[in-house]
Scaffold this active site. Structure first.
Site, short mmCIF file in Angstrom:
data_model
loop_
_atom_site.label_atom_id
_atom_site.label_comp_id
_atom_site.label_asym_id
_atom_site.label_seq_id
_atom_site.Cartn_x
_atom_site.Cartn_y
_atom_site.Cartn_z
N GLU D 62 70.25 -73.66 26.93
CA GLU D 62 71.50 -74.28 26.49
C GLU D 62 71.54 -75.77 26.79
OE1 GLU D 62 71.19 -71.41 28.00
OE2 GLU D 62 72.19 -69.95 26.69
N HIS D 131 82.06 -63.27 30.36
CA HIS D 131 82.02 -63.21 28.89
C HIS D 131 83.41 -63.32 28.28
CE1 HIS D 131 77.86 -62.17 29.35
NE2 HIS D 131 77.69 -61.93 28.08
#
Ligand SMILES: Cc1ncc(C[n+]2csc(CCOP(=O)(O)OP(=O)(O)O)c2C)c(N)n1
Ligand SMILES: Cc1ncc(C[n+]2csc(CCOP(=O)(O)OP(=O)(O)O)c2C)c(N)n1
Ligand SMILES: [Mg+2]
Ligand SMILES: [Mg+2]
Lengths: 316, 349, 316, 349
Positions: D62, D131
């Protein structure tokens, strides 16, 4: 065949600009940190011998040498250090954010390792557009500690991108030696394991650096070869940041510097060119430097309104 | 005689040193903590005293080293992880927010993560875009992590001691320009516990809350205002998370006016939180006027003239407070006064 | 000399627990994602043969096998999947955050690569305290893409920490094959370049894994050797997340699985032990599993107050 | 006939597809954008249509891939970088905040960084601690980056188109539970430009501002309130940065009451900013009552019963709005009504 006059001019010019910065620094006309390249000039100069104006270069907060070697505007650089509106970043960047798009000098950043993926992304765009340009990505041995180095090189290799990665290894991250940060100091081995051909140049020889960088960029322009890595050993003569020496700090021994001072590429090239040419070059460079500092001195500071401009780019 | 004086730097060093002496589970590491500059002196002498296993410099690896601190804490150590600039914490956000702040909760209380993260906010001498950010609002936003921003040597020592002893992750926010400040610091160990603010100077017309280095500006603003006939109460939150809203609200209940001054951006910042909480608490009880100040909504420019406009200062704070009291933009701005201008430092860094 | 009965019990138990989870999943008693280990059991079981109860293990969101092999409480695991107050994390973790401190199972995390530095920091503490315990750090081939992997291994090597890094290479990150993510698939070469001895075990043989892991942990307990890396090739039989098969998705060929199914270690070990013992073991395991699911079923959900507890730990 | 209907997923896919068709400099990448699940279908078909050079999956990296997007933008491309969860952006903060948000300014306007970062917020089915986060307040806090959080298919397409065409970094905040929502989506390309909010439903007693998925809850709350005799005006900010405070303040100037409901934590969050700005704008003009709602100040628990308490929902929003109108805690809570409960999804993911 290398043009020694040009190479000497570049080396001498960078050395003298940095010396001039160091000379004026105590007067506080430059109110920001400066990370000088004195002693490391040959790396950027050798590299840029292999680059064309249309090629892109990405550097670090220690990029005065890269900026000048790649053709960055000297007046804009000094004015930027002075925080003037005429600076290469309008006074909004400072020494750590040298930029000159026209010369292909893309941003240098104060955060270690951050420009490595930028160079990779830039190269991706070049490859996508089938352009023959290449990207040079310059960073220090400290950047090799950071995870982004591995992520970026892996992706560059995976996509076979036209990037020349150049690690400017001066042995230290601030005051911490490479061996205290990297279990195995062989950076090339790490890079080879990622599938990128790599080599080390031990002695800072500007001509060898130019020759090896040239071989690399020739291959890259071919298209499919994929990235190349060169590690250039070098040495920082001055303190990490600022104009002074730091032998007193005790984190490194002066004798470490001596071989580098003996093999100083500025002095070496001075003896390789015609004395008359040397006199001419040095006179021209001194005049250019005097002009740049005078330009910075007389340039205005940014207007107060400038604080609020350029936060966002208004789409045309 | 608790009147012993120390600098902010000395107070931080003494806190770490005394705690490491007291508790062998405390370790201290981070880039350059053991180098000749010793993080502006705040870690000087620690490696000589406690050895290279408990005090060590690290590779440039903010992400992993933050995870390493967490792993140490899971094994029973109490690491202090030091960063020379808060801007570099942006490389450590995943470990700080996805792991450190959540572990005690998401593992059902079976583990806890007593880490202290020290980081410094830069200002002046062309720190610029990437060496000047005060990003503590990020850590206030996320549950499970505490934030302290001590503004004087006494609190620097007490907050660091409290942070080390706390069983949760604690961010210690330090400001470069506070380092040379000198003040009384008791030698004996003490804690400045989370969640208690301090009324630093009393007043009746307006409440000034000053975060981190802006507290210094607020105190000078109070002087300007006094000369202008306005009485300002100045509050130092000390801890931003947990935040002592009671003390702030009590003051505003009295003055009816709040200027929240931050060393960061205002949008979704600490000043927004203080304003919102005070209003939620006091609305309907009395007339209120609130105002936020902080970084200009721009990137930090290094050039001195623009940088001066980027920050709230004593004069602009006084002007804003005066306008709030007057209920209109009076245009009044106190004169520059020699000496009142902030202790600054000459480079290179 | 490996205890085949115990190894078979561990393998069979993990396989059957996962199958039981898959069986009940469609009834929605488990209201959270599950990443099953079916087909990969031998890696965790082989590893844990080399670990002692006091050793620490760190895993990933796919850690049912590691949790059980290391001795994690089965009732607590199933109750956690059911979101019950009696779960190993009180219902606040879920399948991706298995933990059992008593068994040395430290957190597993849903964010890829995040537990690697935790294992390293834990090992640092052990070395600082001169403890002979070791740390096992298990992660997938996907974690090798992340920069934190390199940063963590470099530091572990630099400080010679007692960590056994075990890469559970099932060839895929979700649906993306390793070769599409890593230019050079030879992970061991990358690790060797960091100065960490590394080896690959190709066939998932539980006994070989146990033997090699044992050699590694013996060296680690010695103290000064520094970290070790083992890559275990394996294969995920089920879909990345959830109880089903995914051959229909088309990102992998079924025949890829066949050699792994042929060399299935659960079946293999079943033939290596005394039939009577096998019958006994399977009967005991089935009873244990039935008990665990019944326990989860009848356990209460957390009280509403639990929402606000454990945000901070109140210092005693 | 702009009455063509599409799902949020289809609208996102069509926006990307049409823009890539129109502008060859647009590329789309990120983990799994080219895999069989195609980010819940939002990138389905793009690689077949535009080829693997313009549409590709990436390694798990990322941090670097965000830097790669920035480098692409510096070279004149317009990358769309996709993340399956917003939580993973915590690995990309350095590039997003130290570089993307600052480049145009700190390089004196010589470069700009037109990148779009798409990320999804998870909810329900035990998404849990890592999440489920809605971390857009971080990007609102920092100047130089724009943030959109479209709540319906029409705006999903229009915001993505506007984001792609914008010359600055733009975060597109998507919510997993909005993906199946269906609504009118014009086929022809159009932009939902930054900085304009929408009054979704008129009312006179109280203003409900609903961010991201909470807008759906606010609309249901409005129905509950209507049955209870209270008229609520519901506003969708659409863009969080720049934030259209005019539209919100105009509504509150009328209703005198504001409930800011967020899909994130309230402390230093979007709801704090909205409350602070409205109060700064309207104080002294009329009586005001404000209230913030958002995630509980905890980590997100996966177990369904606790998760239900973690989020604001139509009934708790209605109750809070009613209390604000009544000026006291009335204890009123609307009954559960079958069907009104949010469309949710069954796992595994
Ligand atoms: C991510 C990050 N961490 C730490 C720092 C503080 N810092 C500034 S320069 C430097 C040393 C970098 O060394 P190297 O990459 O070798 O470059 P050199 O100064 O030797 O040219 C460090 C650690 C930083 N700027 N960025
Ligand atoms: C940092 C991060 N990026 C992306 C994801 C989304 N994701 C979840 S599992 C996964 C694949 C990981 O593959 P691997 O490490 O090989 O583990 P495996 O599932 O094969 O056991 C990804 C990309 C994540 N959880 N964390
Ligand atoms: Mg160096
Ligand atoms: Mg895998």
């Amino acid at each position: 065949m290398a043009d020694l006059d040009r190479i000497y001019r570049l080396l001498f010019r960078i050395r003298r600009v940095e010396e001039e910065i160091a000379r004026v620094y105590p007067t506080d006309v430059i109110k920001s940190p400066v990370h000088l390249s004195i002693g490391q000039e040959s790396v950027s100069v050798g590299l840029c011998e292999a680059l064309r104006p249309e090629d892109a270069a990405f550097g670090t907060y220690r990029s005065h040498a890269l900026y000048l070697a790649k053709g960055g505007d000297l007046r804009g650089m000094i004015a930027e250090l002075y925080g003037k509106a005429t600076g290469c970043a309008g006074g909004k960047g400072g020494s750590m954010h040298m930029i000159d798009i026209a010369a292909g000098v893309f941003g240098s950043s104060a955060v270690v390792g951050t420009t490595i993926p930028h160079a990779v992304g830039f190269a991706y765009a070049l490859k996508l557009r089938r352009e023959a340009r290449v990207v040079a990505c310059v960073f220090g041995d400290g950047a090799v500690d950071e995870g982004v180095f591995y992520e970026s090189l892996n992706f560059a290799a995976l996509k076979r991108l036209p990037v020349l990665f150049l690690c400017e290894n001066n042995g230290y991250a601030i005051h911490t030696h490479q061996r205290l940060r990297q279990n195995v100091p062989d950076i090339c081995a790490r890079v080879t394991a990622l599938g990128i051909p790599s080599e080390r140049i031990e002695d800072g020889d500007v001509l060898r650096i130019a020759e090896r960088a040239g071989a690399a960029t020739d291959a890259l322009r071919g298209g499919e070869s994929g990235p190349v890595f060169i590690e250039c050993m070098t040495y920082r003569w001055k303190e990490h940041v600022g104009p002074g020496d730091d032998w007193n700090l005790g984190y490194r021994e002066r004798i470490e510097a001596e071989e580098w001072i003996r093999s100083d590429q500025v002095a070496r090239l001075a003896t390789k060119i015609d004395p008359a040419a040397r006199v001419r070059i040095e006179r021209e460079v001194e005049a250019e430097i005097a002009d740049a500092f005078a330009f910075a001195e007389r340039s205005p500071f940014p207007e107060p309104e400038a604080l609020h401009t350029q936060v966002f780019r208004e789409s045309p | 005689m608790s009147e012993r004086e120390q600098s902010y730097v000395e107070a931080l060093r003494e806190a770490a040193s005394q705690e490491m002496e007291r508790d062998p589970s405390v370790v201290c590491f981070g880039l350059d903590v053991d180098d000749p500059k010793a993080i502006q002196g705040t870690t000087r002498g620690l490696v000589e005293r406690f050895g290279p296993e408990r005090v060590f410099g690290t590779p440039l690896a903010e992400d992993a080293m933050t995870g390493v601190a967490i792993g140490m804490a899971l094994a029973g150590l109490r690491p202090i992880h030091v960063h020379i600039r808060m801007d570099f914490l942006l490389l450590a956000m995943n470990q700080l927010i996805n792991i450190a702040a959540k572990s005690h909760y998401m593992y059902g209380g079976h583990v806890h993560v007593p880490i202290v993260v020290r980081s410094m906010i830069g200002k002046s001498w062309g720190q610029g875009a990437q060496h000047s950010q005060g990003l503590y609002a990020f850590f206030m936003h996320v549950p499970g992590i505490k934030v302290a921003a001590p503004t004087n040597p006494h609190d620097a020592k007490g907050c660091l001691v409290a942070a080390i002893r706390d069983d949760n992750p604690v961010m210690l926010v330090e400001h470069r320009l506070l380092y040379p400040h000198v003040g009384p610091v008791p030698e004996a160990l003490y804690e400045v516990r989370p969640g208690r603010a301090r009324v630093v100077a009393p007043g009746s017309d307006v409440t000034l809350v000053g975060i981190s280095h802006t507290l210094v500006e607020c105190l000078q603003a109070r002087t300007h205002l006094a000369e202008h006939g306005i009485s300002a109460e100045v509050i130092d939150p000390i801890w931003l998370s947990p935040l002592d809203i009671d003390t702030i609200a009590a003051s505003v209940a009295k003055t009816g006016r709040l200027v929240a001054v931050d060393n960061g951006w205002t949008t979704c910042g600490a000043s927004a939180e203080i304003v919102a909480r005070v209003v939620e608490r006091l609305q309907g009880t009395r007339e209120l006027r609130v105002h936020r100040m902080g970084f200009a909504p721009t990137t930090c420019p290094p050039t001195p003239h623009l940088e001066a406009l980027y920050y709230a200062n004593a004069r602009t704070i006084a002007a804003a407070a005066n306008n709030l009291v007057e209920g209109r933009d009076t245009g009044w701005l106190p004169d520059e006064r020699p000496g009142a201008s902030e202790i600054t430092f000459r480079g290179p860094f």
